[in-house]
Design a protein around this motif. Structure first.
Motif, short mmCIF file in Angstrom:
data_model
loop_
_atom_site.label_atom_id
_atom_site.label_comp_id
_atom_site.label_asym_id
_atom_site.label_seq_id
_atom_site.Cartn_x
_atom_site.Cartn_y
_atom_site.Cartn_z
N TYR A 185 0.97 -1.04 0.20
CA TYR A 185 -0.22 -0.02 0.07
C TYR A 185 0.98 1.48 -0.03
CZ TYR A 185 1.20 0.32 5.12
OH TYR A 185 1.67 0.22 6.25
N GLN A 186 0.28 2.43 -0.37
CA GLN A 186 1.05 3.85 -0.26
C GLN A 186 -0.05 4.75 -0.21
OE1 GLN A 186 2.78 3.88 -4.04
NE2 GLN A 186 1.02 3.85 -5.30
N PHE A 187 0.46 5.90 0.55
CA PHE A 187 -0.38 7.12 0.68
C PHE A 187 0.52 8.38 0.51
CE2 PHE A 187 1.51 6.20 4.81
CZ PHE A 187 1.97 7.63 5.22
N GLU A 188 0.03 9.42 0.14
CA GLU A 188 0.61 10.49 -0.14
C GLU A 188 -0.42 11.90 0.16
OE1 GLU A 188 2.73 12.94 -3.72
OE2 GLU A 188 1.82 11.17 -4.18
N GLY A 189 0.14 12.80 0.66
CA GLY A 189 -0.52 14.08 0.88
C GLY A 189 0.29 15.23 0.50
N SER A 190 -0.16 16.28 -0.45
CA SER A 190 0.80 17.31 -0.95
C SER A 190 0.01 18.34 -1.07
CB SER A 190 1.26 16.76 -2.24
OG SER A 190 0.11 16.76 -3.08
N VAL A 191 0.75 19.75 -1.09
CA VAL A 191 0.35 20.92 -1.44
C VAL A 191 1.21 21.63 -2.47
CG1 VAL A 191 -0.21 23.35 -0.57
CG2 VAL A 191 -0.75 21.35 0.97
N THR A 192 0.48 22.00 -3.56
CA THR A 192 1.31 22.66 -4.81
C THR A 192 0.70 24.20 -4.87
OG1 THR A 192 1.32 20.51 -5.90
CG2 THR A 192 1.41 22.46 -7.11
N ASP A 193 1.57 25.10 -5.23
CA ASP A 193 1.66 26.33 -5.22
C ASP A 193 1.99 26.37 -6.78
OD1 ASP A 193 1.42 29.06 -5.82
OD2 ASP A 193 2.66 29.73 -4.25
N THR B 240 5.01 20.64 -2.05
CA THR B 240 5.39 19.97 -0.79
C THR B 240 4.69 18.94 -0.40
OG1 THR B 240 4.57 21.53 0.52
CG2 THR B 240 6.72 21.95 -0.07
N GLY B 241 5.18 17.78 0.19
CA GLY B 241 4.36 16.57 0.83
C GLY B 241 4.98 15.74 1.70
N LEU B 242 4.08 14.97 2.21
CA LEU B 242 4.49 13.83 2.92
C LEU B 242 3.92 12.30 2.31
CD1 LEU B 242 3.02 14.95 6.44
CD2 LEU B 242 5.48 15.18 5.52
N PHE B 243 4.73 11.16 2.40
CA PHE B 243 4.49 9.89 1.53
C PHE B 243 4.72 8.95 2.58
CE2 PHE B 243 8.93 10.58 0.85
CZ PHE B 243 9.59 9.36 1.12
N GLY B 244 4.17 7.77 2.31
CA GLY B 244 4.48 6.34 3.09
C GLY B 244 4.20 5.27 2.28
N LYS B 245 5.00 4.03 2.28
CA LYS B 245 4.73 3.04 1.48
C LYS B 245 5.29 1.77 2.02
CE LYS B 245 6.04 1.75 -3.22
NZ LYS B 245 7.07 2.18 -4.68
N GLN B 246 4.54 0.86 1.88
CA GLN B 246 5.10 -0.69 2.18
C GLN B 246 4.87 -1.66 0.95
OE1 GLN B 246 2.71 -3.55 4.38
NE2 GLN B 246 4.06 -3.68 5.74
N GLU B 247 5.99 -2.12 0.57
CA GLU B 247 6.11 -3.10 -0.55
C GLU B 247 6.65 -4.33 -0.52
OE1 GLU B 247 6.64 -1.95 -5.29
OE2 GLU B 247 8.51 -1.34 -3.98
N GLU B 248 6.18 -5.39 -1.07
CA GLU B 248 6.81 -6.60 -1.01
C GLU B 248 6.52 -6.88 -2.44
OE1 GLU B 248 4.94 -9.25 1.79
OE2 GLU B 248 5.77 -7.95 3.48
N ALA B 249 7.47 -6.53 -3.37
CA ALA B 249 7.50 -6.76 -4.83
C ALA B 249 7.25 -8.28 -5.11
CB ALA B 249 8.88 -6.26 -5.55
#
Length: 360
Positions: free
Chosen positions: A149-157, A169-178
């Motif tokens: 899974y993955q998630f992301e939050g961002s703000v763009t000017d 600018t943003g924050l992210f998180g990810k878990q991956e088992e390819a």
């Protein structure tokens, strides 16, 4: 303002006409009040910045029309009309009236599908294209799939300091088992990207990120046969600088029939705890499209990549290596399994080179 009058004189033989323009300079017209209406959510200060007409400055019709065009190009406005009061009356000071029509700035997108590198997936995002009434974009997105899974939050000017530059600018998180590997990856962090996409055919960006990375063993991991160094399972933190340049002359980004696409990305990362992320990584992409007939398109694509450690490290972590195999890279091989070990687990490499040609 100026007054222009024309007069003409005809020669005695009626064969020639002499035209004279008399130009009389009038008083300079200045902008008085600039008034906005209809902006229920959008801040007046932001609209004034886009219109770029200030009280007290000399009036320019060209600048007025350019400001109206820029307002109409805002994605959260359905219309903008600029009128003047006092110009026809030849007053020395005129009033500028701006009528704004807003549309809803919120959106929600969802999707489901399948891709060979992540399996079945479901994703979604919600956003606001007029965040805080300042024309900024806010976005929250997430995805669940068969490899994690993955998630992301961002703000763009999109108009940083009222320039063509865009800042995200943003924050992210990810878990991956390819698929077909014996390690998993947890990562989270923050990023800041500055980009410019107002040039014809060219897009450039400078991306920076801070990341916390946890590479862990899967149940299929076997120390006796695995090519993974034990030190890679230590917690890592890194800072990354990544400039990107893209050249795109395709006639369509979705279904191109002709044109050229190329990109080059150079990533330099610096480890903040151990030395595993002291890396220099380069990725290149080149694609050609040509249609000799109406119903036939020929396409060719080539990709190249290289990862090189620097300073004291000689190891490239598994998540930074290149893996080939699968629909997206080399068809006829299972995902990531162009090269594998004794346990049929994918083995990555520091170099990558693949080329594909196809028709449609």
């Amino acid at each position: 303002q100026m007054c222009i009058r024309d007069r003409y004189d005809v020669t005695a033989d009626d064969h020639q006409v002499k035209i004279t323009y008399d130009v009389t300079q009038g008083p300079q017209v200045r902008v008085g009040k600039v008034l906005f209406s209809g902006n229920l959510r959008t801040r007046t200060s932001f609209l004034q910045q886009i219109l770029d007409i200030k009280s007290g400055e000399a009036f320019s019709l060209k600048k007025l029309l350019e400001g109206q065009r820029d307002l109409r190009n805002l994605p959260f406005l359905s219309g903008a009309r600029v009128n003047t009061v006092g110009l026809k009356e030849q007053l020395n000071t005129i009033t500028v009236l701006v009528q704004i029509n807003e549309r809803k700035p919120y959106y929600v997108d969802t999707g489901v599908g399948y891709e060979s590198d992540r399996g079945f997936f479901i994703n979604g995002q919600l956003g606001d294209i007029n965040l805080w009434g300042r024309g900024q974009k806010g976005r929250i997105a997430g995805e669940f799939n068969q490899v994690g899974y993955q998630f992301e939050g961002s703000v763009t000017d999109p108009r940083l300091f009222n320039t063509p530059l865009s800042l995200t600018t943003g924050l992210f998180g990810k878990q991956e088992e390819a698929f077909n590997v014996d390690f998993g990856l947890n990562s989270f962090g923050a990023y800041l990207n500055v980009s410019h996409d107002k040039w014809d055919y060219f897009f450039v960006s400078l991306n920076t990120a801070l990341a916390r990375i946890d590479q862990y063993k899967l149940s299929s991991y076997d120390a006796a046969t695995s090519t993974i160094d034990e030190s890679e399972f230590e917690l890592r933190s890194s800072a990354t600088l990544k400039p990107i340049i893209v050249f795109d002359m395709r006639d369509s980004a979705i279904r191109p029939l002709k044109g050229v696409f190329s990109s080059l990305a150079v990533e330099v990362s610096r480890a903040l705890e151990n030395d595993l992320d002291n890396l220099f990584i380069i990725n290149g992409d080149l694609r050609f499209f040509v249609s000799p007939t109406k119903h036939l398109t020929l396409a060719a694509m080539g990709r190249v990549g290289h990862a090189e450690p620097y300073d004291t490290t000689t190891i490239v972590p598994q998540d930074k290596l290149f893996y080939l195999g699968g629909v997206a890279s080399i068809r006829g091989y299972k995902e990531n399994l162009l090269y594998f070990d004794q346990k049929n687990k994918a083995v990555g490499g520091r170099n990558s080179l693949n080329a594909v040609s196809y028709t449609h």
